[in-house]
Design an enzyme around this catalytic site. Structure first.
Site, PDB file in Angstrom:
ATOM      1  N   HIS A 136       0.802  -1.223   0.000  1.00  0.00           N
ATOM      2  CA  HIS A 136       0.000   0.000   0.000  1.00  0.00           C
ATOM      3  C   HIS A 136       0.837   1.276   0.000  1.00  0.00           C
ATOM      4  CE1 HIS A 136      -3.667  -2.215   0.472  1.00  0.00           C
ATOM      5  NE2 HIS A 136      -3.359  -2.677   1.676  1.00  0.00           N
TER       6      HIS A 136
ATOM      7  N   HIS B  36      -6.604  -7.297   0.353  1.00  0.00           N
ATOM      8  CA  HIS B  36      -6.721  -5.889  -0.009  1.00  0.00           C
ATOM      9  C   HIS B  36      -6.074  -5.625  -1.372  1.00  0.00           C
ATOM     10  CE1 HIS B  36      -6.902  -6.059   4.421  1.00  0.00           C
ATOM     11  NE2 HIS B  36      -7.751  -5.047   4.306  1.00  0.00           N
TER      12      HIS B  36
ATOM     13  N   ASP C 127      -4.023 -12.329   4.689  1.00  0.00           N
ATOM     14  CA  ASP C 127      -5.320 -11.924   5.207  1.00  0.00           C
ATOM     15  C   ASP C 127      -6.459 -12.412   4.313  1.00  0.00           C
ATOM     16  OD1 ASP C 127      -4.670 -10.211   3.163  1.00  0.00           O
ATOM     17  OD2 ASP C 127      -4.801  -8.373   4.342  1.00  0.00           O
TER      18      ASP C 127
END
Length: 421
Positions: free
Chosen positions: A136, A173, A259
């Site tokens: 990110h 994500h 995740d």
């Protein structure tokens, strides 16, 4: 299964850092993973290396000088005060200025840069850096627990030797920082499989395809809650197979964010350890130079078990693994089953209920069908520092004086790089 030369990067200090009490990101998971890898006696089967830590100059290959300088100075006490033109580099409470922040970043980034160098030199077929994968981080700000984008730095290193690099992200994500960095080039294809819809970072629709020369080279596979191994495989394999056929990458970087596993504290998928590891197995079978990186993952014992199993997959010894855990320093953490497994649960797979997965798969394959087959590049001699510049990744105009000085000092470092724009 055929053997691969595997390089495994680990710095024993990485587990000593903490984002703070109650923060979901736990760097200690890297240490737990390593201890479990050692307990399974995998270390003698790999070339185990302590990576050289990335310097501020190394990190400035992508990030701005102002931001890197900030990271070298920030502490819990000064985080609120250190600003640049009134802009905070640490955005929100997710990205605290914890003690030793820059050292932690330098370990993560150093591992991915060293992994890329090892692959580029031909000394390894697969390189692993579980401390990496912080996808990110942006050019001038932290985001989503990520401060330095080790992935971008590693890919820039690969681009010195390889014409085309494929980046694949299986974190829950969206891999927004990496996609953004390479959004305008056809030398890096990014492909992200992620949860979409009221979920951080809120990007990664199938309309996000790249821009300019990079148009079509950003592939997004937005998914819904509860996706299972079978559903995940039904979209992962055909999309990646088509990418490999059309793009013909010289090297692959796989971000193995954990995740996306069932039961993750921040995730919402229903993928088991074996389903997650299937992505590693599928890519290993392609016989393309491969880098495996960490990423998200907030149920520590599941992260450690999965990355341990994926290390075995890299070595090609997963069939030899005893799923009853061997004794290790963290053995009691794995109660009550003490098994190398992450099982699915009874979540509904929303991807199959409305047939959205079929539409997503078809859309991705149609996007790939429209691309030029294996975009060509030309050979040039290029100094290390100019790779990111020509890709449009480094420095705003105000940063060029310092960069020019670095170039002048290092012009003797000339390497062959396939290059065309």
């Amino acid at each position: 299964m055929s053997k691969r030369r595997v390089a495994y990067y680990f710095d024993p200090d990485v587990g000593a850092y903490t984002y703070g009490l109650g923060h979901p990101m736990k760097p200690h998971r890297i240490r737990v993973t390593h201890d479990l890898v050692a307990a399974y006696d995998m270390l003698p089967k790999m070339h185990v290396l302590r990576p050289k830590r990335a310097s501020p100059e190394d990190i400035s290959a992508f990030h701005t000088d102002e931001y890197v300088h900030f990271l070298t100075r920030v502490t819990p006490e000064t985080a609120e005060e250190l600003t640049y033109h009134g802009t905070r580099f640490l955005v929100g409470d997710d990205n605290p200025g914890f003690e030793g922040l820059f050292e932690f970043c330098s370990i993560s980034a150093g591992g991915s840069i060293c992994a890329a160098q090892r692959i580029s030199s031909g000394a390894a077929d697969i390189a692993i850096n579980w401390a990496g994968g912080l996808h990110h981080a942006k050019k001038r700000e932290a985001s989503g627990f990520c401060y330095v984008n080790d992935i971008v730095l590693g890919i820039l290193e690969l681009l010195r030797s390889y014409p085309r690099v494929l980046y694949i992200d299986i974190d829950c994500h969206h891999g927004d920082g990496v996609e953004e960095a390479f959004y305008t080039t056809d030398r890096v294809m990014t492909c992200s499989f992620h949860k979409f819809g009221e979920y951080f970072p809120g990007t990664g629709t199938q309309e996000d395809k790249g821009r300019g020369k990079g148009k079509g080279y950003a592939i997004n596979v937005p998914l819904k809650d509860g996706i299972t191994d079978e559903s995940y495989k039904s979209v992962f394999e055909p999309v990646i197979a088509k990418i490999l056929d059309v793009f013909q990458p010289s090297a692959v970087v796989l971000q193995c964010g954990a995740d996306s596993l069932a039961g993750d504290k921040l995730g919402c998928f229903n993928v088991t350890m074996k389903g997650h590891a299937h992505c590693v197995q599928f890519l290993r079978q392609q016989n393309i130079p491969l880098i495996l990186l960490g990423g998200g993952g907030y149920t520590v014992k599941n992260v450690a078990k999965t990355w341990t199993f994926e290390t075995a997959c890299a070595l090609g010894i997963e069939d030899e693994i005893d799923f009853s855990l061997p004794w290790n320093e963290y053995f009691e953490w794995f109660a009550p089953r003490y098994r190398l497994e992450v099982l699915g649960n009874n979540m509904d797979d929303l991807n199959t209920k409305d047939n959205s997965l079929d539409r997503v798969r078809v859309t991705a394959l149609e996007q790939l069908h429209d691309l030029i087959h294996a975009p060509s590049v030309q050979m040039h001699d290029v100094p290390r520092e100019t790779v990111g510049h020509h890709l449009g990744l480094v420095k705003d105009e105000e940063g060029w004086d310092e960069l020019d000085e670095r170039l002048a000092r290092k012009l003797h470092t000339i390497l062959h790089l396939l290059f065309y724009f």
